[in-house]
Write a protein that holds these residues in place. Structure first.
Motif, PDB file in Angstrom:
ATOM      1  N   ILE A 240       0.660  -1.599  -0.433  1.00 10.35           N
ATOM      2  CA  ILE A 240      -0.047   0.293  -0.069  1.00 10.35           C
ATOM      3  C   ILE A 240       0.746   1.402   0.195  1.00 10.35           C
ATOM      4  N   LEU A 241       1.980   1.506   0.661  1.00 10.56           N
ATOM      5  CA  LEU A 241       2.669   2.342   1.059  1.00 10.56           C
ATOM      6  C   LEU A 241       3.465   2.536  -0.633  1.00 10.56           C
ATOM      7  N   GLU A 242       3.681   1.749  -0.849  1.00  8.91           N
ATOM      8  CA  GLU A 242       4.681   1.988  -2.234  1.00  8.91           C
ATOM      9  C   GLU A 242       3.729   2.069  -3.687  1.00  8.91           C
ATOM     10  N   LEU A 243       2.863   1.567  -3.207  1.00  2.00           N
ATOM     11  CA  LEU A 243       1.551   2.287  -4.310  1.00  2.00           C
ATOM     12  C   LEU A 243       1.360   3.788  -4.129  1.00  2.00           C
ATOM     13  N   ILE A 244       1.126   4.225  -2.633  1.00  2.00           N
ATOM     14  CA  ILE A 244       0.950   5.584  -3.021  1.00  2.00           C
ATOM     15  C   ILE A 244       2.830   6.545  -3.164  1.00  2.00           C
TER      16      ILE A 244
ATOM     17  N   ILE B 193       0.345  10.763   4.670  1.00  2.00           N
ATOM     18  CA  ILE B 193       0.916   9.064   4.152  1.00  2.00           C
ATOM     19  C   ILE B 193       0.746   8.468   6.125  1.00  2.00           C
ATOM     20  N   ARG B 194       1.249   8.641   6.529  1.00  2.00           N
ATOM     21  CA  ARG B 194       1.835   7.955   8.595  1.00  2.00           C
ATOM     22  C   ARG B 194      -0.011   7.784   8.770  1.00  2.00           C
ATOM     23  N   THR B 195      -1.191   8.409   8.378  1.00  2.00           N
ATOM     24  CA  THR B 195      -2.054   8.729   9.257  1.00  2.00           C
ATOM     25  C   THR B 195      -2.963   7.484   8.561  1.00  2.00           C
TER      26      THR B 195
ATOM     27  N   ALA C   7      -4.183   3.960   9.422  1.00  2.00           N
ATOM     28  CA  ALA C   7      -5.189   2.928  10.144  1.00  2.00           C
ATOM     29  C   ALA C   7      -4.819   2.000   9.426  1.00  2.00           C
ATOM     30  N   VAL C   8      -4.246   1.917   8.418  1.00  2.00           N
ATOM     31  CA  VAL C   8      -4.073  -0.067   8.020  1.00  2.00           C
ATOM     32  C   VAL C   8      -3.405  -0.847   9.223  1.00  2.00           C
ATOM     33  N   ALA C   9      -2.560   0.017   9.423  1.00  2.00           N
ATOM     34  CA  ALA C   9      -1.658  -1.478  10.559  1.00  2.00           C
ATOM     35  C   ALA C   9      -2.750  -1.322  11.685  1.00  2.00           C
TER      36      ALA C   9
ATOM     37  N   LYS D 141       1.419  -1.597  15.360  1.00  2.00           N
ATOM     38  CA  LYS D 141       1.832  -0.370  15.549  1.00  2.00           C
ATOM     39  C   LYS D 141       3.135   0.398  14.461  1.00  2.00           C
ATOM     40  N   VAL D 142       2.890   1.438  13.824  1.00  2.00           N
ATOM     41  CA  VAL D 142       3.442   1.624  12.321  1.00  2.00           C
ATOM     42  C   VAL D 142       3.983   2.531  12.425  1.00  2.00           C
ATOM     43  N   THR D 143       5.705   2.314  12.122  1.00  2.00           N
ATOM     44  CA  THR D 143       6.523   4.144  11.810  1.00  2.00           C
ATOM     45  C   THR D 143       7.178   3.319  10.739  1.00  2.00           C
ATOM     46  N   VAL D 144       6.866   5.606   9.417  1.00  2.00           N
ATOM     47  CA  VAL D 144       7.284   5.311   8.492  1.00  2.00           C
ATOM     48  C   VAL D 144       8.269   6.182   8.520  1.00  2.00           C
ATOM     49  N   GLU D 145       8.906   5.839   8.100  1.00  2.00           N
ATOM     50  CA  GLU D 145      10.721   6.892   7.878  1.00  2.00           C
ATOM     51  C   GLU D 145      11.225   7.259   6.130  1.00  2.00           C
ATOM     52  N   PHE D 146      11.513   8.604   5.852  1.00  2.00           N
ATOM     53  CA  PHE D 146      11.786   8.978   5.306  1.00  2.00           C
ATOM     54  C   PHE D 146      12.872   8.937   5.112  1.00  2.00           C
ATOM     55  N   VAL D 147      14.220   7.866   4.789  1.00  2.00           N
ATOM     56  CA  VAL D 147      15.162   8.220   4.162  1.00  2.00           C
ATOM     57  C   VAL D 147      16.694   8.084   2.879  1.00  2.00           C
TER      58      VAL D 147
END
Length: 76
Positions: A4-8, A55-57, A61-63, A69-75
């Motif tokens: 899902i994240l990759e698609l976004i 995007i994190r929200t 919601a999916v998690a 618990k989900v953490t999304v980091e942009f590196v």
């Protein structure tokens, strides 16, 4: 969740080949690291980080359905 994240992210960037999403899964939490080209980083983060927050929200919601618990980091 990674899909899902990759698609976004793929729909936001121009250089689709540079997109990498790495998933690290623990018992109770998931870490998703997003790597895009430097030219596309601004598009993914957005003004004042609003797009990144959105995007994190969505991912949280999916998690919530999976009780993790989900953490999304942009590196870079």
């Amino acid at each position: 969740m990674k899909d899902i994240l990759e698609l976004i992210i793929l729909n936001l960037v121009e250089d689709k080949d540079a997109v990498e999403v790495k998933e690290t899964d623990n018992e109770k939490s998931i870490l998703l690291e997003v790597k895009v080209s430097k030219n596309d980083m601004g598009k993914v983060i957005g003004k004042q980080g609003r797009l990144a927050k959105s995007i994190r929200t969505v991912i949280k919601a999916v998690a919530g359905k999976e009780h993790k618990k989900v953490t999304v980091e942009f590196v870079e």
